[in-house]
Scaffold this motif. Structure first.
Motif, PDB file in Angstrom:
ATOM      1  N   ARG A  37      -3.101  -6.651   3.960  1.00 51.18           N
ATOM      2  CA  ARG A  37      -2.157  -6.993   5.014  1.00 51.18           C
ATOM      3  C   ARG A  37      -1.492  -5.761   5.550  1.00 51.18           C
ATOM      4  O   ARG A  37      -1.556  -4.690   4.958  1.00 51.18           O
ATOM      5  N   ALA A  39       2.513  -4.944   6.766  1.00 54.28           N
ATOM      6  CA  ALA A  39       3.816  -5.586   6.594  1.00 54.28           C
ATOM      7  C   ALA A  39       4.890  -4.809   7.347  1.00 54.28           C
ATOM      8  O   ALA A  39       5.809  -4.268   6.750  1.00 54.28           O
ATOM      9  N   SER A  41       8.087  -3.751   9.690  1.00 53.26           N
ATOM     10  CA  SER A  41       9.431  -4.252   9.989  1.00 53.26           C
ATOM     11  C   SER A  41       9.526  -4.373  11.507  1.00 53.26           C
ATOM     12  O   SER A  41       8.951  -3.566  12.224  1.00 53.26           O
ATOM     13  N   GLU A  73       8.442  -7.913   7.857  1.00 53.38           N
ATOM     14  CA  GLU A  73       9.472  -7.625   6.859  1.00 53.38           C
ATOM     15  C   GLU A  73      10.812  -7.380   7.556  1.00 53.38           C
ATOM     16  O   GLU A  73      11.153  -6.271   7.914  1.00 53.38           O
ATOM     17  N   TYR A 233      13.431  -4.903  -0.082  1.00 49.74           N
ATOM     18  CA  TYR A 233      11.990  -4.699   0.107  1.00 49.74           C
ATOM     19  C   TYR A 233      11.229  -4.866  -1.204  1.00 49.74           C
ATOM     20  O   TYR A 233      10.204  -5.549  -1.268  1.00 49.74           O
ATOM     21  N   ARG A 251      -0.580   0.796   1.912  1.00 55.00           N
ATOM     22  CA  ARG A 251       0.668   1.098   2.610  1.00 55.00           C
ATOM     23  C   ARG A 251       0.899   2.599   2.635  1.00 55.00           C
ATOM     24  O   ARG A 251       0.175   3.363   2.000  1.00 55.00           O
ATOM     25  N   GLU A 254       4.835   6.955   1.343  1.00 52.71           N
ATOM     26  CA  GLU A 254       6.257   7.105   1.006  1.00 52.71           C
ATOM     27  C   GLU A 254       6.659   6.099  -0.067  1.00 52.71           C
ATOM     28  O   GLU A 254       7.708   6.222  -0.689  1.00 52.71           O
ATOM     29  N   TRP A 255       5.797   5.118  -0.313  1.00 47.96           N
ATOM     30  CA  TRP A 255       6.097   4.105  -1.333  1.00 47.96           C
ATOM     31  C   TRP A 255       5.489   4.425  -2.691  1.00 47.96           C
ATOM     32  O   TRP A 255       5.698   3.698  -3.650  1.00 47.96           O
TER      33      TRP A 255
HETATM   34  N1  GLU Z   1       7.882  -2.872   5.518  1.00 53.65           N
HETATM   35  C1  GLU Z   1       7.279  -1.796   4.797  1.00 53.65           C
HETATM   36  C2  GLU Z   1       7.113  -0.617   5.731  1.00 53.65           C
HETATM   37  O1  GLU Z   1       7.112  -0.826   6.922  1.00 53.65           O
HETATM   38  C3  GLU Z   1       5.918  -2.233   4.324  1.00 53.65           C
HETATM   39  C4  GLU Z   1       5.325  -1.461   3.251  1.00 53.65           C
HETATM   40  C5  GLU Z   1       4.202  -2.300   2.671  1.00 53.65           C
HETATM   41  O2  GLU Z   1       3.154  -2.358   3.323  1.00 53.65           O
HETATM   42  O3  GLU Z   1       4.387  -2.905   1.640  1.00 53.65           O
HETATM   43  O4  GLU Z   1       7.008   0.497   5.284  1.00 53.65           O
END
Ligand code: GLU
Length: 552
Positions: A37, A39, A41, A73, A233, A251, A254-255
């Protein structure tokens, strides 16, 4: 009183999680199918990186007969932008990235695993928060902003790690009775996760793109439900990707450093964690420095840029795959005519540090992509673009039959013309085929080797009077230009000219150039034989006369 009672007190309405577990069962897909997916914002989805991620997630799900969905999101409602969801959905559509499930507009969605907008999933998050509380794995925190500030200041002064953890996590040691009492007294609170982690321990993890990574365990009691009742989040990600049965979380990198926390949440909730693939941002070479493609500095970072210039989606996608997997280029060379859907994209072949984006290369790819389009497709796409961005071009193209002839020059053959990189190029490329544009624009015929008035005049007059015949095939047509060259005392063959450069003033190619310039005002055009056939004898004659007038 036990944890269950506490959970009941906090979320009396929330359902048992078994309800959701049943409502959103495992997906019935074939082995190895990827469910992924994007996601975003709803804060304006305007960066080409969003399309890049969408394309990758979509392609992988397609390759494996999986599912690609779009989740919005919007838990940070302060940052929301009006109509941003429609913009996201439309941008994906513009690039032909079709979702199997997800939001269709600001409020509606398709698919059985929805709602696909987080603000519509409040009850679901609360059910899972309730479940964690009932297990003693989450708790209400009553700290005020001032108290949190005070904790931070103390940590800063003592030069220790900031955050709400260990001895700093004041509220985690409240007794159930204390917590219940505060709630009953109407104190404000949020819900925190009670992290079982230890910072001095390491976790090892294998990211699909980044490979093996090692991080300290998470020990922060992060907020899972905020004071507005919406999740953070981190919590929403874990609940949603579990319930939506995501197999691969693709994703932005940065995560990456949040992975220890996310894995911990999955584990404590008793869920199986998905695979993670963290994509490095698209980079740009800025005078020898590699830096992130930036919306502030680089126009090509904006999704709208491609639409405005009329760069076809096929070209953008082809180019993005090019930078996604370095073996794409070889694949394309070996399979020039296959559709990109046949390319086997691999996450493991993605760049760890960030692929370089190069506009010149993208435009080059565009030329090749468009060279394979039929005249009909070029026409349709150009007129669609022109309607929105160039009324003059739209007018020029009104006569569709004629436009198809013009756009069909050197198209559909083995070596098609490659001069159109984007729809905004078309006007310049075809305008000399239209009398109004041609006569209003041609100013200065810049003749080359043959540039004396009498020679030019003679070439043009002789050609139209003695040599041009609309019924000639290409060979005869060219033989006649040779004859004309001979008549003028120029070399009939370039070879001959090269062998005796002193003997001739010019050769057949130079004669062609005179014809070409008088006909189009340009030194470079596609096949002149085709141009002449489309214009027809009368127009050729008229243009030659005009060119002769200019000489005097
Ligand atoms: N809302 C998060 C962003 O825009 C999504 C990250 C994800 O794909 O989990 O960075």
């Amino acid at each position: 009183m036990d944890y269950k009672d506490l959970a009941e007190l906090i979320f009396p309405e929330a359902k048992d999680i078994s309800y959701y577990e049943e409502k959103y069962p495992e997906r019935n897909l074939k082995e190895g199918a990827i469910v992924s997916r994007i996601a975003p914002s709803p804060t304006g989805f305007t960066h080409i990186g969003g399309i890049y991620q969408g394309l990758i997630a979509k392609k992988l799900s397609e390759q494996t007969e999986g599912i690609f969905f779009v989740r919005i999101e919007d838990t940070d409602q302060k940052r929301e932008v009006k109509n941003a969801i429609v913009e996201i959905v439309n941008s994906l559509k513009d690039f032909g990235i079709e979702q199997d499930e997800g939001m269709l507009n600001e409020n509606d969605s398709e698919g059985a695993y929805g709602p696909y907008k987080q603000s519509q999933r409040k009850k679901i998050y609360q059910a899972y928060a309730k479940y964690l509380i009932s297990q003693g794995k989450a708790y209400p925190c009553f700290c005020t902003p001032e108290e949190l500030d005070e904790i931070r200041t103390k940590q800063e002064n003592a030069k220790i790690r900031p955050g709400y953890y260990g001895i700093w996590a004041k509220c985690r040691n409240n007794t159930i009775e204390e917590m219940a009492k505060k709630i009953q007294n109407g104190e404000n609170y949020i819900i925190r996760f009670k992290s079982p982690g230890r910072e001095d321990k390491k976790i090892k993890h294998k990211d699909v793109i980044k490979g093996n990574v090692e991080f300290p365990e998470n020990d922060q009691d992060i907020v899972i439900i905020k004071s507005d009742g919406l999740p953070t989040y981190h919590f929403a990600h874990v609940v949603d990707d579990h319930l939506m049965r995501t197999t691969h979380v693709i994703r932005g990198d940065e995560w990456l450093s949040s992975v220890p926390l996310h894995l911990q949440l999955f584990y404590e909730l008793g869920f199986k964690a998905p695979k993670y693939a963290h994509i490095a941002p698209i980079m740009k070479n800025d005078n020898g420095n590699k830096r992130k493609l930036s919306k502030r500095k680089d126009p090509e970072a904006a999704v709208s840029y491609y639409k405005e210039l009329g760069i076809p989606k096929e070209a953008v996608k082809e180019y993005l795959l090019n930078i996604a997997n370095s073996n794409f280029e070889n694949w394309r060379r070996a399979n020039p005519d296959l559709d990109i859907s046949e390319f086997d994209l691999q996450l493991s072949k993605m760049s760890v540090s960030g692929a370089l984006f190069d506009m010149t290369k993208l435009l080059d790819v565009g030329k090749t992509v468009i060279s394979k389009f039929s005249a009909e497709k070029v026409y349709d796409e150009t007129i669609k673009w022109a309607k929105q961005y160039d009324k003059e071009l739209e007018n020029i193209l009104q006569d569709k039959d004629y436009a198809l002839k013009v756009l069909g020059i050197e198209r559909g053959n083995k070596k098609p013309r490659k001069d159109i990189a984007k729809w905004s190029d078309v006007k310049y490329i075809i305008e000399y085929m239209y009398d109004n544009e041609f006569y209003s624009k041609v100013q200065n015929y810049e003749y080359q080797v043959i540039n004396e008035k009498q020679d030019i005049e003679k070439v043009l007059n002789s050609y139209i009077e003695k040599y041009y015949d609309e019924n000639d095939d290409k060979q005869t047509w060219f033989d006649k230009i040779k004859e004309l060259s001979g008549e003028m005392g120029f070399a009939k063959e370039v070879k001959e000219f090269k062998a005796n450069p002193d003997k001739y003033k010019a050769h057949v190619g130079d004669v062609s150039t005179v014809l070409r310039i008088a006909l189009t005002g340009r030194t470079n055009t596609p096949d002149m034989y085709e141009i002449m056939r489309i214009l027809g004898k009368d127009k050729i004659k008229e243009r030659f006369q005009k060119a002769i007038e200019y000489l005097h």
